[in-house]
Write a protein that holds these residues in place. Structure first.
Motif, short mmCIF file in Angstrom:
data_model
loop_
_atom_site.label_atom_id
_atom_site.label_comp_id
_atom_site.label_asym_id
_atom_site.label_seq_id
_atom_site.Cartn_x
_atom_site.Cartn_y
_atom_site.Cartn_z
N TYR A 1 0.85 -1.19 0.00
CA TYR A 1 0.00 0.00 0.00
C TYR A 1 0.87 1.23 0.00
O TYR A 1 1.89 1.28 0.67
N MET B 1 -2.22 0.72 -4.66
CA MET B 1 -1.67 -0.52 -4.12
C MET B 1 -1.11 -1.31 -5.29
O MET B 1 -1.67 -1.30 -6.38
N TYR C 1 -8.29 0.81 -1.81
CA TYR C 1 -7.12 0.17 -2.42
C TYR C 1 -7.51 -0.97 -3.36
O TYR C 1 -7.04 -1.04 -4.49
#
Length: 162
Positions: free
Chosen positions: A44, A51, A114
């Motif tokens: 991340y 990500m 993400y």
């Protein structure tokens, strides 16, 4: 999980390194290597929703990864030698974490987007979108979870007694 047909047929698998309140993934990761499959884990980028899924060379390597401010193990930012899944052959399967799920495939994550952003990138890859399986506890299955137009539904939720 390891008996699942999608897992059995997949060669390139992304999986999260579990936090204490999530379904534990360590044994799945060991099996990925035991079966000769390729294993990718998230990295991340803080202060963003970006990500990458980076390749692991062994299950033992996890213990040498850096701990983030969120207490998540991941490859460090200066670790540039690892293959990123979308720079190569894409992914066949992604195991996903979450806080809550509904039976329509909606997932409530930790709010940064993400996985949704990553799945959008996967859809642009020649290999296409991988199959997605959420790993959950029965208590995380809800009647409905809030979603926005940016949320990508997951293909399947695995939980005890499902």
């Amino acid at each position: 999980v390891i008996e699942h047909p999608k897992y059995q047929e997949s060669k390139r698998i992304a999986i999260f390194l579990s936090m204490p309140d999530e379904v534990q993934t360590e044994e799945i990761i060991k099996d990925i290597f035991k079966q000769g499959k390729e294993c990718f884990i998230p990295r991340y980028k803080p202060q963003s929703n970006h990500m990458d899924m980076l390749k692991l060379s062994s299950a033992e390597e996890i213990s040498s990864l850096a701990l983030t401010s969120w207490n998540i193990l991941q490859p460090s930012d200066d670790d540039t030698a690892r293959e990123e899944a979308l720079a190569g052959g894409g992914l066949d399967l992604i195991f996903m974490p979450g806080l809550g799920f509904d039976k329509k495939g909606n997932r409530l994550g930790r709010g940064k987007g993400y996985y949704d952003t990553y799945l959008e990138r996967c859809m642009k890859h020649p290999h296409g979108k991988p199959y997605t399986i959420a790993l959950a506890f029965r208590e995380q299955i809800c009647e409905s979870v809030p979603v926005t137009e940016n949320d990508v539904p997951i293909d399947e939720i695995l939980y005890e007694d499902c």
